[in-house]
Write an enzyme that holds these catalytic residues in place. Structure first.
Site, PDB file in Angstrom:
ATOM      1  N   HIS A   1       9.105 -25.980   5.645  1.00  0.00           N
ATOM      2  CA  HIS A   1       8.395 -27.109   5.048  1.00  0.00           C
ATOM      3  C   HIS A   1       7.900 -26.787   3.643  1.00  0.00           C
ATOM      4  O   HIS A   1       7.235 -27.627   3.024  1.00  0.00           O
ATOM      5  CB  HIS A   1       7.223 -27.517   5.947  1.00  0.00           C
ATOM      6  CG  HIS A   1       7.650 -27.972   7.302  1.00  0.00           C
ATOM      7  ND1 HIS A   1       7.899 -29.293   7.607  1.00  0.00           N
ATOM      8  CD2 HIS A   1       7.909 -27.268   8.440  1.00  0.00           C
ATOM      9  CE1 HIS A   1       8.279 -29.387   8.871  1.00  0.00           C
ATOM     10  NE2 HIS A   1       8.294 -28.166   9.399  1.00  0.00           N
TER      11      HIS A   1
ATOM     12  N   GLU B   1       0.799  -1.222   0.000  1.00  0.00           N
ATOM     13  CA  GLU B   1       0.000   0.000   0.000  1.00  0.00           C
ATOM     14  C   GLU B   1       0.834   1.275   0.000  1.00  0.00           C
ATOM     15  O   GLU B   1       0.491   2.238  -0.683  1.00  0.00           O
ATOM     16  CB  GLU B   1      -0.950   0.003   1.197  1.00  0.00           C
ATOM     17  CG  GLU B   1      -2.049  -1.044   1.106  1.00  0.00           C
ATOM     18  CD  GLU B   1      -3.182  -0.746   2.065  1.00  0.00           C
ATOM     19  OE1 GLU B   1      -3.999   0.154   1.776  1.00  0.00           O
ATOM     20  OE2 GLU B   1      -3.245  -1.407   3.122  1.00  0.00           O
TER      21      GLU B   1
ATOM     22  N   LYS C   1     -13.792  -0.751  -4.916  1.00  0.00           N
ATOM     23  CA  LYS C   1     -14.949  -0.735  -4.021  1.00  0.00           C
ATOM     24  C   LYS C   1     -16.178  -0.134  -4.700  1.00  0.00           C
ATOM     25  O   LYS C   1     -17.299  -0.626  -4.534  1.00  0.00           O
ATOM     26  CB  LYS C   1     -14.616   0.052  -2.748  1.00  0.00           C
ATOM     27  CG  LYS C   1     -13.618  -0.638  -1.828  1.00  0.00           C
ATOM     28  CD  LYS C   1     -13.321   0.226  -0.615  1.00  0.00           C
ATOM     29  CE  LYS C   1     -12.323  -0.443   0.318  1.00  0.00           C
ATOM     30  NZ  LYS C   1     -11.986   0.411   1.488  1.00  0.00           N
TER      31      LYS C   1
END
Length: 310
Positions: A218, A202, A306
């Protein structure tokens, strides 16, 4: 400017201290679990808290829907800086229907109008710049840190405000090689590594990646040794007080031929170390944005998204 908001962080901690908390005793025996709903810069509050508190199960909800187990024994906290975050509002509405004890942290918007126990915080910031306002009420309510621990954290943050040359140098190194930051954390700093990743996204407007020890051993170990174009990444790892994690960090570097920039947390208390590392990353990403000549506060693409989905 983001730098001024960075410098306000220590003042947020001093102002909030332990007097800002939700109403009620919140004794351990009065609830079964805690669910904290939030997205983006608001959502980091739940992630940070979940690594500091272990007396009861904590679930971080970053979705429209809440987990099936939510009921009348759940303390549900909706965190939305704007008060209008679509996913968080949906989750809060579901929690109310299921009879959970619902609370909110917000600067306004629809969330402040839901009629639940609400802590109102100052407006005018980007959510990611209000991490103190969003996080401390939860910490104060359930953990109740010592005054001296908060003072220590505020002091360390003030020191960073006065001198952030190290952070500027890291940003310069990343920019000089046009490299992609990789941030490795470990308990209790997994959420901080993720916070750094989102701050690079951001503030500096670049992609970044985060993972944590020992889980990353892992999966990340093989690509750390064999991936192509590894020189295009800038690897950082938070130091650990756990000798097993320290050993993993050192051995991982040796067997993969990878060098990690070691980032050390300062402070004697957990809250001080966590907020110090958060502030450290905020300054790295601020300086990278400045060097790249991009506006760290610009979220126009997010706002456009949005609008298009509303």
């Amino acid at each position: 400017m983001l730098r001024s908001h960075c410098m306000e962080f220590s003042e947020e901690l001093k102002t909030l201290k332990d007097q800002v908390r939700f109403d009620g005793s919140f004794r351990t025996g009065t609830f079964s679990n805690i669910v904290i709903a939030g997205m983006g810069g608001s959502g980091i509050a739940g992630r940070i808290f979940s690594e500091m508190y272990s007396a009861k199960p904590v679930f971080v909800c970053d979705d429209y829907h809440i987990p099936e187990f939510v009921d009348g024994n759940t303390e549900f906290i909706a965190v939305s800086y704007s008060g209008n975050t679509e996913e968080t509002l949906s989750a809060a509405e579901e929690a109310i229907k299921k009879g959970a004890k619902v609370h909110a942290i917000t600067s306004g918007g629809r969330l402040s109008e839901m009629g639940v126990d609400t802590i109102k915080i100052p407006g005018g910031l980007q959510p990611r710049s209000a991490v103190g306002y969003l996080t401390m009420p939860i910490i104060n309510t359930f953990i109740r840190p010592k005054h001296e621990d908060i003072e220590e954290a505020a002091g360390l943050l003030s020191d960073l405000d006065k001198n952030n040359t190290v952070q500027e140098n890291i940003a310069t190194e990343i920019y000089a090689g046009r490299r992609i930051p990789v941030i490795y954390g470990s308990t209790p700093y997994r959420s901080v590594a993720y916070r750094w990743k989102t701050q690079f996204n951001e503030n500096a407007k670049i992609l970044a990646y985060s993972n944590y020890f020992s889980e990353l051993n892992h999966n990340d170990t093989m690509p750390l040794r064999d991936t192509y174009r590894k020189d295009e990444f800038y690897f950082m790892a938070f130091d650990s007080t756990d000798e097993r994690i320290r050993k993993r960090i050192e051995v991982t570097q040796k067997i993969t031929g990878t060098s990690f920039k070691k980032i050390e947390a300062r402070g004697s208390s957990l809250i001080a170390r966590i907020f110090y590392l958060i502030h450290f990353g905020d300054y790295v990403t601020y300086h990278l944005a400045r060097i790249r000549n991009v506006d760290p506060q610009d979220v126009s693409a997010i706002e456009d998204l949005k609008k298009r989905i509303s």
